[in-house]
Design an enzyme around this catalytic site. Structure first.
Site, PDB file in Angstrom:
ATOM      1  N   LYS A   1      46.537  88.072  58.131  1.00  5.80           N
ATOM      2  CA  LYS A   1      45.941  88.072  56.794  1.00  5.80           C
ATOM      3  C   LYS A   1      45.958  86.673  56.199  1.00  5.80           C
ATOM      4  CE  LYS A   1      48.309  91.691  55.511  1.00  5.80           C
ATOM      5  NZ  LYS A   1      49.082  92.514  54.597  1.00  5.80           N
TER       6      LYS A   1
ATOM      7  N   GLU B   1      51.277  95.367  53.072  1.00  2.85           N
ATOM      8  CA  GLU B   1      51.571  94.536  51.916  1.00  2.85           C
ATOM      9  C   GLU B   1      50.230  94.200  51.265  1.00  2.85           C
ATOM     10  OE1 GLU B   1      53.673  90.892  52.693  1.00  2.85           O
ATOM     11  OE2 GLU B   1      53.698  90.407  50.551  1.00  2.85           O
TER      12      GLU B   1
ATOM     13  N   ARG C   1      51.302  94.608  68.765  1.00  2.00           N
ATOM     14  CA  ARG C   1      50.216  94.467  67.812  1.00  2.00           C
ATOM     15  C   ARG C   1      48.905  94.219  68.547  1.00  2.00           C
ATOM     16  NH1 ARG C   1      51.503  91.349  63.605  1.00  2.00           N
ATOM     17  NH2 ARG C   1      49.422  90.538  63.240  1.00  2.00           N
TER      18      ARG C   1
HETATM   19  P1  ATP Z   1      49.662  89.935  58.486  1.00  5.35           P
HETATM   20  O1  ATP Z   1      50.348  88.903  59.308  1.00  5.35           O
HETATM   21  O2  ATP Z   1      48.198  90.060  58.812  1.00  5.35           O
HETATM   22  O3  ATP Z   1      49.942  89.835  57.024  1.00  5.35           O
HETATM   23  P2  ATP Z   1      51.470  92.079  58.463  1.00  5.35           P
HETATM   24  O4  ATP Z   1      52.128  92.761  59.582  1.00  5.35           O
HETATM   25  O5  ATP Z   1      52.329  91.257  57.581  1.00  5.35           O
HETATM   26  O6  ATP Z   1      50.258  91.289  59.025  1.00  5.35           O
HETATM   27  P3  ATP Z   1      51.232  94.297  56.756  1.00  5.35           P
HETATM   28  O7  ATP Z   1      50.344  94.491  55.603  1.00  5.35           O
HETATM   29  O8  ATP Z   1      52.669  94.177  56.512  1.00  5.35           O
HETATM   30  O9  ATP Z   1      50.674  93.053  57.536  1.00  5.35           O
HETATM   31  O10 ATP Z   1      50.954  95.408  57.845  1.00  5.35           O
HETATM   32  C1  ATP Z   1      51.033  96.785  57.606  1.00  5.35           C
HETATM   33  C2  ATP Z   1      51.268  97.469  58.911  1.00  5.35           C
HETATM   34  O11 ATP Z   1      50.242  97.153  59.839  1.00  5.35           O
HETATM   35  C3  ATP Z   1      52.580  97.027  59.533  1.00  5.35           C
HETATM   36  O12 ATP Z   1      53.266  98.172  59.994  1.00  5.35           O
HETATM   37  C4  ATP Z   1      52.175  96.129  60.655  1.00  5.35           C
HETATM   38  O13 ATP Z   1      53.073  96.163  61.702  1.00  5.35           O
HETATM   39  C5  ATP Z   1      50.810  96.697  61.053  1.00  5.35           C
HETATM   40  N1  ATP Z   1      49.978  95.653  61.627  1.00  5.35           N
HETATM   41  C6  ATP Z   1      49.656  94.466  61.071  1.00  5.35           C
HETATM   42  N2  ATP Z   1      48.923  93.728  61.934  1.00  5.35           N
HETATM   43  C7  ATP Z   1      48.768  94.462  63.051  1.00  5.35           C
HETATM   44  C8  ATP Z   1      48.120  94.242  64.313  1.00  5.35           C
HETATM   45  N3  ATP Z   1      47.468  93.123  64.594  1.00  5.35           N
HETATM   46  N4  ATP Z   1      48.182  95.232  65.233  1.00  5.35           N
HETATM   47  C9  ATP Z   1      48.821  96.376  64.959  1.00  5.35           C
HETATM   48  N5  ATP Z   1      49.454  96.642  63.805  1.00  5.35           N
HETATM   49  C10 ATP Z   1      49.439  95.697  62.855  1.00  5.35           C
HETATM   50 MG    MG Z   2      53.986  92.232  56.588  1.00  6.76          MG
END
Ligand code: ATP
Ligand code: MG
Length: 555
Positions: free
Chosen positions: A276, A37, A266
């Site tokens: 994020k 995102e 994760r």
């Molecule tokens: P955040 O809470 O940091 O916003 P998110 O999962 O909402 O994390 P996205 O931008 O949606 O962030 O993530 C894109 C991809 O990266 C998703 O498939 C998510 O599962 C993966 N991802 C995000 N954080 C991690 C992590 N700490 N370890 C492994 N994969 C991750």
């Molecule tokens: Mg997300």
């Protein structure tokens, strides 16, 4: 946990699924996607997902899409879109074709929502968000059906079209799936599919005022793109039910080779946050300078600090992929970059806490040019020119008036050491300032010791580094420590109380003249000091400490 397959790569449960799906003929080839995102910069956790999605596709001669999951315009920005593309490329991966955006499927999503309404599987609901929460029930109590649940298809279509046309206010109504208000999975209790947002979107401007939810958009986006294995993190385990429910209820996608979702754990990294939202707070509250502050666990921060893409990929390979959540030791990340730089980084000398050293038996006005290896173990990297004269800089920590014990290998009065890549010297006396700080050390040098041991057989064990004073370039050194005082900041809601006040220390010293054109982001080993790279955002010579030479984390 991860055994090796024949290419030497660690295998994992996702590869096992893929192997099975390919051998059973369920899919002919595989396709994955990385779906960030664009509401922040990518961090080291995303690197794990990137290596998994792009790396697995590559290994199976498949494809991986980069798809921006841009269904929440309020928090998204084109700045993030651009930084994410840059970071994925920098990590060494290429997406298939053009970058994809969920927003480019908004028309299609809209049609599929109408299909669900037409099948009496979705309805427009006017409960307030508070009422919806009450109706949803709890883990122990089943939910209660919304009073709007059983309206007819035509009425729902009319209402949904009115939502799209801007006929309702934000929050006035939502489109919900009609699934099961007593499901043991809370996410299946008539989840929201669409909500109203009067926001300008970075891709679609003001074309839409209704936006699909992740659970609705993601699975359809995967299916449109022909994704076979949709890999996400464990928090989405329950949501897999919605993923399947939606695809199974849409005529276009209810087939055996539709995409399926698989969840892995994760990355949680010691002394770092991989949220994020929290990273953005650190920036907004000025705890760090920017998203790419070298203390940030973002890809751009790590790059600015001197981490290489190869070292991050190697880190992701080392930690493996599983379904068990854990906290990864920061020393694994640090040893990945240390191992890489130990082999690849050019050597250089930098004096971080300079004091002057005068060699009294060296001719005044003379400057000698010496050759030093760029890498002692890799002759093919060649040599560099360094200088030597009567006045040089050494590090304050390399001189003591009196050696404290026999093991002391640095300089002291009446003690000899070798100057790295140069002569043996012996300290004779020193000056200090009024506070007793050493200012200048006076020495003699042994002319017959350049590149060789003393001919009389005496042994000189200590080696210290130096920079010749007239040619030395002034440089700033930024030395970083952990950003947080707690190893697992995820346990705390308010990170501001955990910030290490000494996470950045700035020093002013000297480097060799050949670093005048040092490239940013490319680390050197400053001998005896650690790995440093030139900062990519500063004027002049500013060096960020990437990592120390040894793991001193636990000392
Ligand atoms: P955040 O809470 O940091 O916003 P998110 O999962 O909402 O994390 P996205 O931008 O949606 O962030 O993530 C894109 C991809 O990266 C998703 O498939 C998510 O599962 C993966 N991802 C995000 N954080 C991690 C992590 N700490 N370890 C492994 N994969 C991750
Ligand atoms: Mg997300």
């Amino acid at each position: 946990m991860n055994s090796q397959n024949k290419e030497g790569k660690a295998t994992n449960f996702i590869r096992n699924v893929i192997n099975k799906d390919l051998s059973s003929g369920k899919y002919e080839s595989i396709k994955t996607r990385f779906p960030p995102e664009p509401n922040g910069y990518l961090h080291i956790g995303h690197a794990k997902s990137i290596c998994l999605n792009f790396g697995t596709a590559e290994d199976y001669d498949g494809y991986c899409n980069l798809r921006f999951d841009d269904t929440n315009p309020a928090k998204e920005d084109i700045e993030y879109v651009n930084s994410i593309k840059k970071d994925v490329k920098w990590l060494g991966f290429n997406w298939e074709g053009e970058v994809k955006f969920s927003s480019s499927y908004f028309d299609i999503f809209y049609q599929y929502a109408e299909e669900l309404i037409s099948k009496e599987l979705a309805y427009v609901c006017f409960l307030s968000s508070e009422e919806s929460r009450e109706y949803r029930g709890t883990l122990k109590e089943p939910g209660v059906n919304s009073p709007y649940r059983d309206k007819g298809i035509e009425e729902n279509l009319t209402l949904y079209r009115k939502m799209k046309a801007g006929g309702f206010n934000e929050g006035e109504c939502v489109l919900r799936a009609k699934i099961d208000m007593s499901s043991s999975f809370m996410c299946m209790r008539d989840p929201t599919l669409y909500r109203i947002r009067f926001e300008t979107h970075h891709q679609t401007n003001n074309e839409w005022c209704i936006y699909p939810m992740y659970d609705f958009a993601h699975c359809i986006g995967d299916a449109i793109e022909g994704v076979t294995h949709s890999i996400c993190t464990l928090e989405f385990q329950d949501n897999r039910r919605i993923y399947d429910w939606i695809l199974e209820n849409l005529d276009d996608f209810n087939h055996s080779n539709r995409p399926h979702q698989y969840e892995f754990s994760r990355l949680n990294l010691e002394y770092a946050t991989t949220s994020k939202r929290k990273l953005k707070l650190l920036v907004d509250n000025n705890h760090v300078d920017s998203w790419n502050d070298p203390r940030m666990p973002t890809i751009s921060g790590l790059r600015r600090r001197g981490y290489t893409a190869a070292s991050i990929r190697s880190f992701c390979e080392r930690i493996g992929v599983s379904k068990v959540n854990s906290l990864t030791d920061i020393s694994i990340l640090e040893s990945s970059i240390r191992d890489d730089l130990n082999i690849s980084a050019p050597r250089s000398m930098a004096v971080i806490n300079p004091i002057k050293l005068v060699i009294e038996n060296y001719p005044e006005g003379k400057i000698e040019s010496l050759q030093a290896p760029i890498h002692p173990q890799q002759e093919e990297m060649g040599t560099r020119e360094i200088f030597f004269s009567r006045e040089i800089f050494i590090d304050n920590s390399d001189f003591l008036e009196v050696a404290p014990n026999n093991k002391y290998k640095r300089l002291a009065i009446n003690k000899e050491v070798r100057l790295r890549n140069s002569y043996i010297i012996k300290a004779t006396h020193f000056d200090s300032d009024r506070d007793g700080n050493v200012k200048t050390v006076y020495c003699t040098y042994d002319l017959d010791t350049l590149g060789k041991n003393p001919s009389d057989g005496r042994k000189v064990k200590g080696v210290i580094h130096f920079v010749e004073s007239s040619k030395a370039l002034s440089a700033e050194f930024r030395i970083y420590d952990r950003l947080f005082l707690e190893s697992n900041p995820a346990n705390f809601d308010d990170l501001s109380s955990l910030i290490n006040p000494n996470s950045l220390e700035i020093k002013n010293g000297f480097v060799e003249p050949n670093l005048s054109n040092a490239a940013a982001e490319r680390a050197y080993q400053f001998e005896r000091e650690g790995y440093f790279c030139r900062d990519n955002e500063s004027e002049g010579l500013v060096f960020n400490k990437t990592v120390g030479l040894r793991d001193t984390w636990n000392q």
